[in-house]
Design an enzyme around this catalytic site. Structure first.
Site, short mmCIF file in Angstrom:
data_model
loop_
_atom_site.label_atom_id
_atom_site.label_comp_id
_atom_site.label_asym_id
_atom_site.label_seq_id
_atom_site.Cartn_x
_atom_site.Cartn_y
_atom_site.Cartn_z
CE LYS A 176 18.00 -0.07 -12.60
NZ LYS A 176 18.90 -1.08 -12.12
CD GLU A 225 18.31 -10.25 -9.97
OE1 GLU A 225 18.21 -10.21 -11.21
OE2 GLU A 225 18.06 -9.29 -9.24
C1 LIG Z 1 14.95 -7.30 -15.74
C2 LIG Z 1 15.78 -8.28 -16.11
O1 LIG Z 1 17.03 -8.42 -15.60
C3 LIG Z 1 17.49 -7.66 -14.50
C4 LIG Z 1 18.08 -6.38 -14.93
C5 LIG Z 1 19.41 -6.29 -15.31
C6 LIG Z 1 19.98 -5.01 -15.88
O2 LIG Z 1 19.24 -4.02 -15.90
O3 LIG Z 1 21.13 -5.01 -16.32
C7 LIG Z 1 20.26 -7.39 -15.14
C8 LIG Z 1 19.84 -8.49 -14.49
C9 LIG Z 1 18.53 -8.52 -13.81
O4 LIG Z 1 18.65 -8.08 -12.51
C10 LIG Z 1 15.34 -9.33 -17.07
O5 LIG Z 1 16.10 -10.25 -17.34
O6 LIG Z 1 14.22 -9.23 -17.57
#
Ligand SMILES: C=C(O[C@@H]1C=C(C(=O)O)C=C[C@H]1O)C(=O)O
Length: 422
Positions: A176, A225
């Site tokens: 990933k 977060e």
């Molecule tokens: C990278 C971001 O968000 C992150 C990535 C996420 C995902 O891949 O689903 C969800 C929440 C965050 O941990 C962002 O908001 O820019």
């Protein structure tokens, strides 16, 4: 050596505190969604930029006399640990020891702490600050109108997603990679950072509201977060990864949540984050507890898979070691971390700076909280640069990931321009 003076049990409101803070060039605001944690600080006595090691070296040599329970350093680390030449956009992070800090007490009242080189000047400054708070004009939120909007290299980004998918398929160890892109917008007039921060609290009440303003640049985040909160040897963290839009009706919203819960790709992205955070904490000899079924975290524009993780840290834990071990989680970096960071470096052309990096407060008594600086923008005059990322795995499709980042720009676009815009 500094001296700290405090005044507790004050009845203050946030608009008053923001108004006084706004008269100072450098300031930091932090609150959680329940508004039970609130820190406001201004006027650096000393400051630093840079990596976890640098900030630790700076923090360790600070000595304060007095009620040090009420002292803290405030700021954010850069996403990248190597120094960047692009200093203008807070790309190297920034931490400071505020001369004045206001924090919410458990009973809802506030405590002011003032730090100076002598007790007499601290006493004097405390008096002046109380007077300023008493006489402050109340600051109000402000809505701006968008003048221009430019997606930075959106086509190149989509191509980068495809290359990354190909790389993941070729190299079986790479699972990933989180790729971020930028959106540049300009407004009809200069952004006033504190007023944007007040908008954020109205527009996205279910998130953290963080502001770091240094010289002419402000970083603002509505992040949902938490990276880590520690209170002596107890910690709380969370995995937030896996994203779906919100529905317009309750039924549609629940249906989207159920789909997210059942979606293999999102579940897998989420599991990488949970497993990596848990494994990292265990390498730090922490005892880790969490449920194996993720919950749903609802924000105004998006919903996420969410796993709260709590536990107990080893007796010799250090905040900087812990932060360095956790950052970036696979929600912002990838799996395995170093390989993912290498791909990010190839696909993204500018440093992330404070985007996706830990930002928060650290006291002198082993407590603190750091959140992940997403749903964020860097403000300079009338321009804002927004960042959003998406987790790329083997079955990712560029168009869907582009749409996900578009969704993740929304909280900040609404913070800047209100409901109607985008
Ligand atoms: C990278 C971001 O968000 C992150 C990535 C996420 C995902 O891949 O689903 C969800 C929440 C965050 O941990 C962002 O908001 O820019």
């Amino acid at each position: 050596m500094y001296v700290l003076k405090t005044q507790r049990d004050l009845k203050l409101n946030v608009a008053q505190i923001a108004a006084v803070a706004s008269t100072h060039e450098t300031r930091f605001f932090f609150e959680n969604s329940q508004q039970t944690t609130q820190y406001f600080g201004w006027q650096p006595l000393t400051s630093t930029t840079g990596s976890f090691d640098r900030v630790q070296a700076w923090f360790t040599q600070l000595t304060i006399e007095g009620d040090t329970e009420m002292a803290a350093i405030l700021g954010g680390f850069p996403f990248e640990q190597e120094p960047s030449d692009e200093t203008g956009a807070l790309s190297n992070g920034f931490f400071f020891l505020p001369a004045v800090m206001v924090q919410r007490q458990a009973d809802g009242r506030f405590c002011i702490s003032v730090i100076q080189e002598t007790a007499a000047t601290a006493e004097q400054m405390l008096k002046e600050t109380l007077h300023q708070l008493d006489t402050a004009d109340v600051l109000l939120p402000a809505q701006y109108h968008m003048s221009t909007e430019t997606a930075v290299a959106a086509d190149a980004w989509a191509a980068g997603v495809q290359e990354t998918v190909a790389e993941i398929k070729r190299d079986r160890t790479l699972k990933k990679v989180v790729l971020a892109r930028q959106l540049r917008v300009t407004a009809d007039r200069r952004f006033a950072p504190e007023r944007v921060w007040l908008n954020a609290r109205q527009q996205n009440p279910e998130a953290y509201h963080v502001l770091l303003k240094v010289n002419g640049t402000a970083f603002i985040s509505n992040t949902p977060e938490r990276l880590i909160k520690f209170d002596h040897d107890q910690f709380q963290t969370a995995a937030v990864a896996g994203t779906a839009p919100r529905g317009t009706t309750k039924e549609q919203d629940d249906q989207l949540a159920t789909q997210l819960q059942r979606d293999d790709k999102n579940q897998r992205e989420h599991r990488y984050v949970v497993d990596t955070i848990a494994a990292t904490l265990r390498t730090q000899q922490a005892v880790v507890e969490y449920d194996t079924t993720p919950q749903i975290l609802k924000n105004k524009n998006v919903q996420h898979l969410y796993t709260p993780i709590t536990g107990t840290l080893a007796s010799n834990w250090s905040p900087f070691t812990l932060l360095a071990a956790l950052h970036p989680t696979p929600a912002l970096g990838g799996v395995p971390r170093n390989q993912a960071l290498r791909v990010i470096g190839q696909v993204e052309h500018e440093p992330r700076g404070l985007f996706g990096a830990p930002i928060g407060y650290l006291t002198f008594h082993q407590t603190g909280e750091f959140v992940v600086g997403i749903r964020s923008a860097v403000l300079r005059q009338a321009s804002a640069t927004l960042f959003a990322g998406a987790g790329i795995v083997s079955e990712s499709v560029a168009e869907t990931e582009l749409a996900e980042t578009q969704l993740k720009f929304k909280p900040m676009l609404q913070t800047l321009f209100g409901e109607d815009e985008k």
